[in-house]
Design a protein around this motif. Sequence first.
Motif, PDB file in Angstrom:
ATOM      1  N   TRP A 184       0.808  -1.224   0.000  1.00 41.93           N
ATOM      2  CA  TRP A 184       0.000   0.000   0.000  1.00 41.93           C
ATOM      3  C   TRP A 184       0.843   1.276   0.000  1.00 41.93           C
ATOM      4  O   TRP A 184       0.433   2.310  -0.524  1.00 41.93           O
ATOM      5  N   TRP A 185       2.017   1.234   0.599  1.00 43.37           N
ATOM      6  CA  TRP A 185       2.891   2.399   0.769  1.00 43.37           C
ATOM      7  C   TRP A 185       3.637   2.761  -0.502  1.00 43.37           C
ATOM      8  O   TRP A 185       4.238   3.845  -0.593  1.00 43.37           O
ATOM      9  N   ASP A 207      -5.585  -4.626   6.566  1.00 39.78           N
ATOM     10  CA  ASP A 207      -5.234  -3.230   6.811  1.00 39.78           C
ATOM     11  C   ASP A 207      -3.869  -3.101   7.491  1.00 39.78           C
ATOM     12  O   ASP A 207      -3.359  -4.064   8.054  1.00 39.78           O
ATOM     13  N   TRP A 208      -3.306  -1.904   7.396  1.00 40.71           N
ATOM     14  CA  TRP A 208      -2.033  -1.571   8.055  1.00 40.71           C
ATOM     15  C   TRP A 208      -2.340  -0.800   9.337  1.00 40.71           C
ATOM     16  O   TRP A 208      -2.926   0.279   9.282  1.00 40.71           O
ATOM     17  N   THR A 210      -1.333   1.082  13.024  1.00 40.33           N
ATOM     18  CA  THR A 210      -0.293   1.743  13.822  1.00 40.33           C
ATOM     19  C   THR A 210      -0.833   1.893  15.233  1.00 40.33           C
ATOM     20  O   THR A 210      -2.029   2.123  15.405  1.00 40.33           O
ATOM     21  N   LEU A 212       2.558  -0.459  15.053  1.00 46.34           N
ATOM     22  CA  LEU A 212       2.766  -1.879  14.762  1.00 46.34           C
ATOM     23  C   LEU A 212       2.833  -2.633  16.080  1.00 46.34           C
ATOM     24  O   LEU A 212       3.422  -2.158  17.038  1.00 46.34           O
ATOM     25  N   GLY A 224     -10.468  -1.382   7.635  1.00 47.14           N
ATOM     26  CA  GLY A 224     -11.148  -0.313   8.346  1.00 47.14           C
ATOM     27  C   GLY A 224     -10.506   0.020   9.676  1.00 47.14           C
ATOM     28  O   GLY A 224     -10.778   1.076  10.247  1.00 47.14           O
ATOM     29  N   GLY A 226      -7.279   0.378  10.051  1.00 44.48           N
ATOM     30  CA  GLY A 226      -5.968   0.986   9.833  1.00 44.48           C
ATOM     31  C   GLY A 226      -5.997   2.116   8.820  1.00 44.48           C
ATOM     32  O   GLY A 226      -6.960   2.884   8.768  1.00 44.48           O
ATOM     33  N   HIS A 227      -4.968   2.184   8.001  1.00 48.01           N
ATOM     34  CA  HIS A 227      -4.696   3.370   7.197  1.00 48.01           C
ATOM     35  C   HIS A 227      -4.887   3.185   5.697  1.00 48.01           C
ATOM     36  O   HIS A 227      -4.656   4.111   4.932  1.00 48.01           O
ATOM     37  N   ILE A 228      -5.284   1.996   5.272  1.00 48.55           N
ATOM     38  CA  ILE A 228      -5.295   1.749   3.825  1.00 48.55           C
ATOM     39  C   ILE A 228      -6.630   2.125   3.190  1.00 48.55           C
ATOM     40  O   ILE A 228      -7.696   1.789   3.708  1.00 48.55           O
ATOM     41  N   ASP A 229      -6.531   2.818   2.080  1.00 47.17           N
ATOM     42  CA  ASP A 229      -7.687   3.185   1.271  1.00 47.17           C
ATOM     43  C   ASP A 229      -7.830   2.108   0.184  1.00 47.17           C
ATOM     44  O   ASP A 229      -7.105   2.103  -0.803  1.00 47.17           O
TER      45      ASP A 229
END
Lengths: 275, 275
Positions: A184-185, A207-208, A210, A212, A224, A226-229
């Motif tokens: 994703w990054w 999802d990612w 934080t 970690l 949902g 974490g940070h991933i769209d």
Amino acid sequence: MTANGIAQLSLNQKTLNRYSLPAAVAECVRAGIPAMGLWREPVQQHGVTEAAELVRSNGLRVSSLCRGGFLTTDSPEERAAALRDNRLAIDEAAQLGAPCLVLVVGGLPNGSKDLAGARRRVVDTLAELAPYAERRGVRLALEALHPMYCADRAVLSTLEQALDIADPFPENQVGVVVDTFHVWWDPKLFEQIERAGSRIASFQVCDWLTPLPADVLLGRGMMGDGHIDFPPIREAVRRAGYTGDTEVEIFNDEVWATPADKVVDTMIERYLHLV
Amino acid sequence: MTANGIAQLSLNQKTLNRYSLPAAVAECVRAGIPAMGLWREPVQQHGVTEAAELVRSNGLRVSSLCRGGFLTTDSPEERAAALRDNRLAIDEAAQLGAPCLVLVVGGLPNGSKDLAGARRRVVDTLAELAPYAERRGVRLALEALHPMYCADRAVLSTLEQALDIADPFPENQVGVVVDTFHVWWDPKLFEQIERAGSRIASFQVCDWLTPLPADVLLGRGMMGDGHIDFPPIREAVRRAGYTGDTEVEIFNDEVWATPADKVVDTMIERYLHLV
């Protein structure tokens, strides 16, 4: 939201880590999930023939088998053993009707700092396996793992690198996995998904989170959390021509401690609304 | 082993995290280390003018000032505050005689999943800062952080991405940092170091440890304690034209708990034999 409900949703078995294969199959049947990503260890525990029969008789597709790989060793004996084990994994995938065997290529050999050498050996070993896989009707799916696993899990770190390795092989021999957690990054993600086209053999989501968690192998979160769209990635994968299932693969202590029906219901809801 | 001993070794102040600036300066003098990478907070604590005087009167170079950045906010007020703070950091770098200000660009704004948007704002904000930095004789040094920090520390994740961002700016305004910890895994590392050429504003070293510690911000290890093969990276950086110092920057609880003289002696020995 995907157009066709959960008709292309796949439960990766790892998401229900503490449940047996029959229990996970039963959950899919209860919830109407049509496909599963299987793992070798619980399948072997159940018996490969019995596992193949179990998923078929319950009307489930197998979207992938996890996992082969660990191709980076610099010891001839370990290499021979890895080749044997990967051929066995390919046989198992064929028997299960899995279209692809996911490969986690392995990290640096113990004590070695020769990253370039480890990466070369992945290519060499893959060349030995790919024709065998083709004869069994199984595609090898190279999985780029997040760069934080480069030393100890996979020296294959980006989708671009996976595609560079796959390039010389026929598409039906070697494909790639797009796993949101791992890629994703990447600033070149969308460019490389487009390049991948029909090389995409598997699409996995989670999802990612934080921060970690202490064990970074367990940082994969429910969509949902974490940070991933997800939708732009899902759309890019579809636009590239991928028509297969979307596998939800979560390694996470909290998810693993939750009852299977609750995990699966949450997974379906999040999938429908967020992926 | 480097040809000229420790004539281009720099102690990044963070490596002696629990020591004051005067104590760290005294350690450099004792050990014959000719340069330091400074951090804003301890410098401010000591007084910027006094810090500049302290390093100069002890014959030390300042190889970099850490750090500006945090340019990804989507709030106009926070953006204005970030610009003010970065201009102040540039002024401090100028006063200290630091050739560059290291920029850690910032992660996703709270609750945002718009990675592309955050990355665009880095470019926009950089464009406002770069001419100001040039007037002060300070180069902005974009630091690609390891992809595991993408969500919460820096949406700038690879050297290639840093160079893509730097490209439109004059070289004396915007350079890049090559930090082994952040980039060692990158399959395109050597290609991108060559591309970077005289954009390289800072070269930082420390090792990649496994397993990662619970707090991944503290996973930076002493050279030799982890998996990185330093000489090929160091040589590539030199071949690209970089003539500056090699900064040792370690975030690690064990190193921080060790007496300064022992850390510095180990650092010198490892630098001479492994970097």
